[in-house]
Design a protein around this motif. Sequence first.
Motif, PDB file in Angstrom:
ATOM      1  N   SER A  68       0.857  -1.196   0.000  1.00 57.98           N
ATOM      2  CA  SER A  68       0.000   0.000   0.000  1.00 57.98           C
ATOM      3  C   SER A  68       0.892   1.244   0.000  1.00 57.98           C
ATOM      4  CB  SER A  68      -0.887   0.037   1.254  1.00 57.98           C
ATOM      5  OG  SER A  68      -0.079   0.228   2.405  1.00 57.98           O
ATOM      6  N   ALA A  69       0.304   2.385  -0.211  1.00 60.31           N
ATOM      7  CA  ALA A  69       1.073   3.636  -0.109  1.00 60.31           C
ATOM      8  C   ALA A  69       1.462   3.898   1.341  1.00 60.31           C
ATOM      9  CB  ALA A  69       0.262   4.799  -0.669  1.00 60.31           C
ATOM     10  N   ASN A  70       0.592   3.521   2.280  1.00 56.09           N
ATOM     11  CA  ASN A  70       0.957   3.649   3.694  1.00 56.09           C
ATOM     12  C   ASN A  70       2.251   2.888   3.979  1.00 56.09           C
ATOM     13  OD1 ASN A  70      -1.061   4.703   6.085  1.00 56.09           O
ATOM     14  ND2 ASN A  70      -2.137   4.393   4.166  1.00 56.09           N
ATOM     15  N   GLU A  71       2.347   1.689   3.430  1.00 54.25           N
ATOM     16  CA  GLU A  71       3.567   0.925   3.656  1.00 54.25           C
ATOM     17  C   GLU A  71       4.765   1.647   3.049  1.00 54.25           C
ATOM     18  OE1 GLU A  71       4.199  -3.017   1.930  1.00 54.25           O
ATOM     19  OE2 GLU A  71       6.106  -3.084   2.999  1.00 54.25           O
ATOM     20  N   ILE A  72       4.579   2.227   1.880  1.00 51.06           N
ATOM     21  CA  ILE A  72       5.704   2.901   1.213  1.00 51.06           C
ATOM     22  C   ILE A  72       6.150   4.130   2.010  1.00 51.06           C
ATOM     23  CG2 ILE A  72       6.450   4.037  -0.928  1.00 51.06           C
ATOM     24  CD1 ILE A  72       4.451   2.039  -2.369  1.00 51.06           C
ATOM     25  N   TRP A  73       5.192   4.877   2.575  1.00 55.51           N
ATOM     26  CA  TRP A  73       5.582   5.994   3.456  1.00 55.51           C
ATOM     27  C   TRP A  73       6.576   5.491   4.507  1.00 55.51           C
ATOM     28  CZ3 TRP A  73      -0.132   7.709   4.736  1.00 55.51           C
ATOM     29  CH2 TRP A  73      -0.607   8.561   3.726  1.00 55.51           C
ATOM     30  N   GLU A  74       6.195   4.368   5.156  1.00 49.73           N
ATOM     31  CA  GLU A  74       7.038   3.827   6.227  1.00 49.73           C
ATOM     32  C   GLU A  74       8.392   3.360   5.682  1.00 49.73           C
ATOM     33  OE1 GLU A  74       5.291   1.709   9.582  1.00 49.73           O
ATOM     34  OE2 GLU A  74       6.403  -0.057   8.937  1.00 49.73           O
ATOM     35  N   GLU A 139      -3.094  16.062  -3.388  1.00 50.97           N
ATOM     36  CA  GLU A 139      -3.584  15.887  -2.016  1.00 50.97           C
ATOM     37  C   GLU A 139      -5.068  15.533  -2.123  1.00 50.97           C
ATOM     38  OE1 GLU A 139      -4.423  15.130   1.112  1.00 50.97           O
ATOM     39  OE2 GLU A 139      -2.361  15.632   1.631  1.00 50.97           O
ATOM     40  N   THR A 140      -5.349  14.248  -1.995  1.00 48.57           N
ATOM     41  CA  THR A 140      -6.688  13.713  -2.255  1.00 48.57           C
ATOM     42  C   THR A 140      -7.738  14.233  -1.278  1.00 48.57           C
ATOM     43  OG1 THR A 140      -5.412  11.735  -2.772  1.00 48.57           O
ATOM     44  CG2 THR A 140      -7.790  11.529  -2.908  1.00 48.57           C
ATOM     45  N   SER A 141      -7.312  14.676  -0.104  1.00 51.16           N
ATOM     46  CA  SER A 141      -8.290  15.166   0.874  1.00 51.16           C
ATOM     47  C   SER A 141      -8.835  16.538   0.488  1.00 51.16           C
ATOM     48  CB  SER A 141      -7.660  15.229   2.271  1.00 51.16           C
ATOM     49  OG  SER A 141      -6.540  16.094   2.270  1.00 51.16           O
ATOM     50  N   VAL A 165       7.881  11.759  -4.372  1.00 50.18           N
ATOM     51  CA  VAL A 165       6.584  12.325  -4.752  1.00 50.18           C
ATOM     52  C   VAL A 165       5.476  11.289  -4.567  1.00 50.18           C
ATOM     53  CG1 VAL A 165       5.258  13.469  -6.553  1.00 50.18           C
ATOM     54  CG2 VAL A 165       7.735  13.817  -6.441  1.00 50.18           C
ATOM     55  N   ASP A 166       4.520  11.610  -3.698  1.00 47.23           N
ATOM     56  CA  ASP A 166       3.308  10.805  -3.542  1.00 47.23           C
ATOM     57  C   ASP A 166       2.385  11.187  -4.703  1.00 47.23           C
ATOM     58  OD1 ASP A 166       0.672  10.050  -2.924  1.00 47.23           O
ATOM     59  OD2 ASP A 166       0.960  10.289  -0.765  1.00 47.23           O
ATOM     60  N   ALA A 167       2.218  10.241  -5.633  1.00 49.59           N
ATOM     61  CA  ALA A 167       1.319  10.494  -6.775  1.00 49.59           C
ATOM     62  C   ALA A 167       0.198   9.459  -6.776  1.00 49.59           C
ATOM     63  CB  ALA A 167       2.099  10.460  -8.088  1.00 49.59           C
ATOM     64  N   PHE A 186       2.692   5.003  -5.645  1.00 47.90           N
ATOM     65  CA  PHE A 186       1.226   5.041  -5.720  1.00 47.90           C
ATOM     66  C   PHE A 186       0.659   3.700  -5.283  1.00 47.90           C
ATOM     67  CE2 PHE A 186       0.728   2.441  -9.564  1.00 47.90           C
ATOM     68  CZ  PHE A 186       1.955   2.583 -10.197  1.00 47.90           C
ATOM     69  N   SER A 187      -0.648   3.671  -5.032  1.00 46.57           N
ATOM     70  CA  SER A 187      -1.324   2.398  -4.839  1.00 46.57           C
ATOM     71  C   SER A 187      -2.371   2.277  -5.949  1.00 46.57           C
ATOM     72  CB  SER A 187      -1.915   2.259  -3.436  1.00 46.57           C
ATOM     73  OG  SER A 187      -2.478   3.465  -2.992  1.00 46.57           O
ATOM     74  N   VAL A 188      -2.785   1.039  -6.219  1.00 49.44           N
ATOM     75  CA  VAL A 188      -3.490   0.779  -7.485  1.00 49.44           C
ATOM     76  C   VAL A 188      -4.995   1.053  -7.457  1.00 49.44           C
ATOM     77  CG1 VAL A 188      -1.769  -0.906  -8.232  1.00 49.44           C
ATOM     78  CG2 VAL A 188      -3.784  -1.678  -6.942  1.00 49.44           C
ATOM     79  N   GLN A 189      -5.544   1.331  -6.250  1.00 48.75           N
ATOM     80  CA  GLN A 189      -7.012   1.489  -6.190  1.00 48.75           C
ATOM     81  C   GLN A 189      -7.477   2.892  -6.578  1.00 48.75           C
ATOM     82  OE1 GLN A 189      -5.023   1.378  -3.597  1.00 48.75           O
ATOM     83  NE2 GLN A 189      -5.733   2.598  -1.886  1.00 48.75           N
ATOM     84  N   LYS A 190      -6.562   3.755  -6.991  1.00 48.25           N
ATOM     85  CA  LYS A 190      -6.974   5.089  -7.427  1.00 48.25           C
ATOM     86  C   LYS A 190      -6.982   5.081  -8.958  1.00 48.25           C
ATOM     87  CE  LYS A 190      -6.752   6.350  -2.996  1.00 48.25           C
ATOM     88  NZ  LYS A 190      -5.954   7.195  -2.132  1.00 48.25           N
ATOM     89  N   CYS A 191      -5.957   5.654  -9.580  1.00 49.53           N
ATOM     90  CA  CYS A 191      -6.029   5.855 -11.030  1.00 49.53           C
ATOM     91  C   CYS A 191      -5.788   4.596 -11.878  1.00 49.53           C
ATOM     92  CB  CYS A 191      -5.062   6.954 -11.434  1.00 49.53           C
ATOM     93  SG  CYS A 191      -5.612   8.549 -10.835  1.00 49.53           S
TER      94      CYS A 191
HETATM   95  C1  LIG Z   1      -5.151   7.036  -0.906  1.00 55.78           C
HETATM   96  C2  LIG Z   1      -3.914   7.789  -0.671  1.00 55.78           C
HETATM   97  C3  LIG Z   1      -2.865   7.273   0.118  1.00 55.78           C
HETATM   98  C4  LIG Z   1      -2.975   5.998   0.870  1.00 55.78           C
HETATM   99  O1  LIG Z   1      -3.075   4.870   0.055  1.00 55.78           O
HETATM  100  P1  LIG Z   1      -3.184   3.430   0.720  1.00 55.78           P
HETATM  101  O2  LIG Z   1      -3.162   2.504  -0.428  1.00 55.78           O
HETATM  102  O3  LIG Z   1      -4.476   3.428   1.485  1.00 55.78           O
HETATM  103  O4  LIG Z   1      -2.041   3.262   1.634  1.00 55.78           O
HETATM  104  C5  LIG Z   1      -1.709   8.028   0.223  1.00 55.78           C
HETATM  105  N1  LIG Z   1      -1.568   9.210  -0.395  1.00 55.78           N
HETATM  106  C6  LIG Z   1      -2.559   9.746  -1.150  1.00 55.78           C
HETATM  107  C7  LIG Z   1      -2.348  11.069  -1.800  1.00 55.78           C
HETATM  108  C8  LIG Z   1      -3.751   9.048  -1.313  1.00 55.78           C
HETATM  109  O5  LIG Z   1      -4.738   9.563  -2.067  1.00 55.78           O
END
Ligand SMILES: *Cc1c(COP(=O)(O)O)cnc(C)c1O
Length: 361
Positions: A68-74, A139-141, A165-167, A186-191
């Motif tokens: 996941s992207a969370n894992e990559i942050w870590e 920034e998805t939020s 870069v978090d993309a 990135f993680s695959v559940q977005k784009c």
């Molecule tokens: C969704 C998202 C994450 C987290 O992705 P996970 O797969 O849940 O770890 C991190 N950064 C951004 C910008 C996101 O939109």
Amino acid sequence: MNNKIYFTPGPSELYPTVRQHMITALDEKIGVISHRSKKFEEVYKTASDNLKTLLELPLNYEVLFLSSANEIWERIIQNCVERKSFHCVNGSFSKRFYEFAGELGRVAYKEEAAFGKGFYPANINVPADAEIICLTHNETSSGVSMPVEDINTFRDKNKDALIFVDAVSSIPYPKFDWTKIDSVFFSVQKCFGLPAGLGVWIVNDRVIAKSKALLSQGQSIGTYHTIPSMLEKASVNQTPETPNAMNIFLLGKVTTDMLQISADGIRKQTEEKASLINKYIESSKVFSFGVEDARLRSMTTIVANTTMLPGDINKILEQFDMSVGAGYGSKKETQIRIANFPAHSLEQVQKLVKTLQEKIG
Ligand SMILES: *Cc1c(COP(=O)(O)O)cnc(C)c1O
């Protein structure tokens, strides 16, 4: 049967070909075969090679698969920071990345912008002892983007720092200059329109060298998912652990489909759909742009202030088999977020805009 189209920004709609590819995966027993088999190595190589082609990665870049992207942050903090990191924070995701550094015992510096605001890099001074610079393309939020031209300005002023870069919620839309950054993830559940549970970490030789340097000076850089251990397995198209083979397979298939359209084709479609949504927001009595500076508005996660409750909007949209995302966190009753990912077709976006126009105004 659920026929709803989800314009939620992750998870989101699956890419239209995923259903067929899942059937193929079951037929080929992708979830059953050994991750040390030739067949798996082919699956791995297809996904990795396709990403390198689609994203135009230079030869000094490697593709790594995590969860996941969370894992990559870590993993970024563990593998690449001895003491200090720097983060541009302007929403919940960039803030969480910043917090990870502190939780892992590093000193984390931040430049913070208010929710809905972005950064003007000319005004940012990264401390000279920051080993890495962490930027969030999308920034998805809040729906604030950092344009690639802005990302590219950090390198000249900070030659030694590694730039990450978090993309997650934008790639493959941004066309990165790979000489101006060091890593994208990135993680695959977005784009990429896939089920969640797979993170992709793209790293260059500088990132690899930093992890090896920290390891050789005796610092713990983690266990099974250190960069050196992932690279060792990647060299034979494998992963250290038993991986999410189904999703790596699906990623190989979906990127094959995306290559038919080309990354530039996807960019064009993304802009065309975003402009339909933006034109509507501009004319709406209920919605207004969540991001004031038009230059910083995301193409892939469009955020609007709303005078109507997102729950009530979705009650209307539900009658037409559609839903949008509510605002994030404290904005959950005052904003909506509309995902504009490659899986969302022009026809679906047209239907969304038309329905909103007619039913909400
Ligand atoms: C969704 C998202 C994450 C987290 O992705 P996970 O797969 O849940 O770890 C991190 N950064 C951004 C910008 C996101 O939109």
